[in-house]
Design a protein around this motif. Sequence first.
Motif, PDB file in Angstrom:
ATOM      1  N   ALA A  25       0.859  -1.192   0.000  1.00 15.83           N
ATOM      2  CA  ALA A  25       0.000   0.000   0.000  1.00 15.83           C
ATOM      3  C   ALA A  25       0.895   1.242   0.000  1.00 15.83           C
ATOM      4  CB  ALA A  25      -0.897  -0.008   1.233  1.00 15.83           C
ATOM      5  N   PRO A  26       0.419   2.381  -0.483  1.00 13.57           N
ATOM      6  CA  PRO A  26       1.235   3.594  -0.482  1.00 13.57           C
ATOM      7  C   PRO A  26       1.797   3.890   0.907  1.00 13.57           C
ATOM      8  CG  PRO A  26      -0.779   3.937  -1.736  1.00 13.57           C
ATOM      9  CD  PRO A  26      -0.899   2.599  -1.056  1.00 13.57           C
ATOM     10  N   LEU A  88       8.791  -7.025   5.693  1.00 14.86           N
ATOM     11  CA  LEU A  88       8.511  -6.596   7.061  1.00 14.86           C
ATOM     12  C   LEU A  88       7.379  -5.587   6.944  1.00 14.86           C
ATOM     13  CD1 LEU A  88       9.203  -6.576  10.094  1.00 14.86           C
ATOM     14  CD2 LEU A  88      10.856  -4.788   9.593  1.00 14.86           C
ATOM     15  N   ALA A  89       6.207  -5.982   7.392  1.00 12.91           N
ATOM     16  CA  ALA A  89       5.026  -5.130   7.229  1.00 12.91           C
ATOM     17  C   ALA A  89       4.238  -5.087   8.524  1.00 12.91           C
ATOM     18  CB  ALA A  89       4.141  -5.670   6.102  1.00 12.91           C
ATOM     19  N   VAL A  90       3.792  -3.904   8.888  1.00 18.98           N
ATOM     20  CA  VAL A  90       2.988  -3.706  10.087  1.00 18.98           C
ATOM     21  C   VAL A  90       1.708  -2.978   9.683  1.00 18.98           C
ATOM     22  CG1 VAL A  90       2.903  -2.571  12.352  1.00 18.98           C
ATOM     23  CG2 VAL A  90       5.042  -3.622  11.558  1.00 18.98           C
ATOM     24  N   HIS A  91       0.588  -3.434  10.236  1.00 22.43           N
ATOM     25  CA  HIS A  91      -0.697  -2.781   9.968  1.00 22.43           C
ATOM     26  C   HIS A  91      -0.561  -1.293  10.311  1.00 22.43           C
ATOM     27  CE1 HIS A  91      -4.842  -1.529  10.439  1.00 22.43           C
ATOM     28  NE2 HIS A  91      -5.190  -2.599   9.734  1.00 22.43           N
ATOM     29  N   PRO A  92      -1.084  -0.413   9.450  1.00 24.55           N
ATOM     30  CA  PRO A  92      -0.920   1.032   9.690  1.00 24.55           C
ATOM     31  C   PRO A  92      -1.345   1.491  11.081  1.00 24.55           C
ATOM     32  CG  PRO A  92      -1.827   0.656   7.505  1.00 24.55           C
ATOM     33  CD  PRO A  92      -1.785  -0.680   8.200  1.00 24.55           C
ATOM     34  N   ASP A  93      -2.387   0.893  11.654  1.00 21.26           N
ATOM     35  CA  ASP A  93      -2.853   1.307  12.981  1.00 21.26           C
ATOM     36  C   ASP A  93      -1.917   0.866  14.100  1.00 21.26           C
ATOM     37  OD1 ASP A  93      -5.060   2.397  11.714  1.00 21.26           O
ATOM     38  OD2 ASP A  93      -6.394   0.726  12.229  1.00 21.26           O
ATOM     39  N   TRP A  94      -0.978  -0.018  13.797  1.00 21.02           N
ATOM     40  CA  TRP A  94      -0.086  -0.567  14.815  1.00 21.02           C
ATOM     41  C   TRP A  94       1.358  -0.102  14.660  1.00 21.02           C
ATOM     42  CZ3 TRP A  94      -1.191  -3.858  18.938  1.00 21.02           C
ATOM     43  CH2 TRP A  94      -2.550  -4.162  19.081  1.00 21.02           C
ATOM     44  N   ARG A  95       1.625   0.784  13.726  1.00 17.85           N
ATOM     45  CA  ARG A  95       2.984   1.263  13.518  1.00 17.85           C
ATOM     46  C   ARG A  95       3.408   2.170  14.665  1.00 17.85           C
ATOM     47  NH1 ARG A  95       1.999   2.082   7.104  1.00 17.85           N
ATOM     48  NH2 ARG A  95       2.054  -0.153   6.638  1.00 17.85           N
ATOM     49  N   SER A  96       4.701   2.207  14.897  1.00 23.57           N
ATOM     50  CA  SER A  96       5.326   3.028  15.950  1.00 23.57           C
ATOM     51  C   SER A  96       4.945   2.563  17.350  1.00 23.57           C
ATOM     52  CB  SER A  96       4.982   4.518  15.774  1.00 23.57           C
ATOM     53  OG  SER A  96       5.486   4.977  14.536  1.00 23.57           O
ATOM     54  N   ALA A 126      10.924   5.267  -1.383  1.00 21.70           N
ATOM     55  CA  ALA A 126       9.879   6.138  -0.827  1.00 21.70           C
ATOM     56  C   ALA A 126       9.629   5.888   0.655  1.00 21.70           C
ATOM     57  CB  ALA A 126       8.575   5.947  -1.598  1.00 21.70           C
ATOM     58  N   ARG A 127      10.177   4.820   1.223  1.00 18.60           N
ATOM     59  CA  ARG A 127       9.883   4.440   2.610  1.00 18.60           C
ATOM     60  C   ARG A 127      10.867   5.087   3.597  1.00 18.60           C
ATOM     61  NH1 ARG A 127       6.091   1.201   3.573  1.00 18.60           N
ATOM     62  NH2 ARG A 127       5.069   0.066   1.940  1.00 18.60           N
ATOM     63  N   THR A 128      10.884   6.391   3.611  1.00 20.95           N
ATOM     64  CA  THR A 128      11.847   7.104   4.454  1.00 20.95           C
ATOM     65  C   THR A 128      11.632   6.840   5.948  1.00 20.95           C
ATOM     66  OG1 THR A 128      10.479   9.094   4.326  1.00 20.95           O
ATOM     67  CG2 THR A 128      12.294   8.899   2.746  1.00 20.95           C
ATOM     68  N   GLU A 129      10.380   6.690   6.376  1.00 17.15           N
ATOM     69  CA  GLU A 129      10.127   6.370   7.787  1.00 17.15           C
ATOM     70  C   GLU A 129      10.708   5.005   8.132  1.00 17.15           C
ATOM     71  OE1 GLU A 129       8.719   8.267  10.274  1.00 17.15           O
ATOM     72  OE2 GLU A 129       8.861   9.864   8.783  1.00 17.15           O
ATOM     73  N   ALA A 130      10.550   4.040   7.249  1.00 20.51           N
ATOM     74  CA  ALA A 130      11.115   2.707   7.474  1.00 20.51           C
ATOM     75  C   ALA A 130      12.633   2.786   7.537  1.00 20.51           C
ATOM     76  CB  ALA A 130      10.667   1.742   6.379  1.00 20.51           C
ATOM     77  N   HIS A 131      13.244   3.605   6.695  1.00 21.47           N
ATOM     78  CA  HIS A 131      14.702   3.735   6.694  1.00 21.47           C
ATOM     79  C   HIS A 131      15.187   4.258   8.045  1.00 21.47           C
ATOM     80  CE1 HIS A 131      14.378   4.298   2.041  1.00 21.47           C
ATOM     81  NE2 HIS A 131      13.953   3.114   2.455  1.00 21.47           N
TER      82      HIS A 131
END
Length: 154
Positions: A25-26, A88-96, A126-131
Amino acid sequence: MSVDVSRLQAGAESEFVAGMEWLIAPPGSSPPGWDRDRALARTARLLADENVALFAARAPQGQVVGVASVYLDILSVRFGQRASIEDLAVHPDWRSGGVGASLLTTARAWAEEHGADYVFLESGLARTEAHRFYLRHGATHAAAAFRWTVERTS
């Protein structure tokens, strides 16, 4: 909130693929030719491979909130046994909230227990937060990745 991370077994294909859909997903994107049915079939094959581990993070209520995959990869002349954290993927509501850290720690530990001398991970530009997340967890930004994709019709 704490999660329980465990290795997935045969029959868990749909749970893992659902997690993959969070990854594409974006700001991510679908790989060329993404097909959910093919992904389910590939996941079934991977769940039977002793050189691969697929993990799920579950919330206290039991729902999957994150997934990760790790593969024993090539035996490199320069580096020894390599392992790749491919997904490595986390549901958007569970990130951080520590889910990604739990999955990353578990995947790295599995790789080390299975003889990996080093672990690598590719991440989309594009995944700067992941980086930032990977760097906070001790990764080094060591290389640029280049790829050639073969588009298949089946």
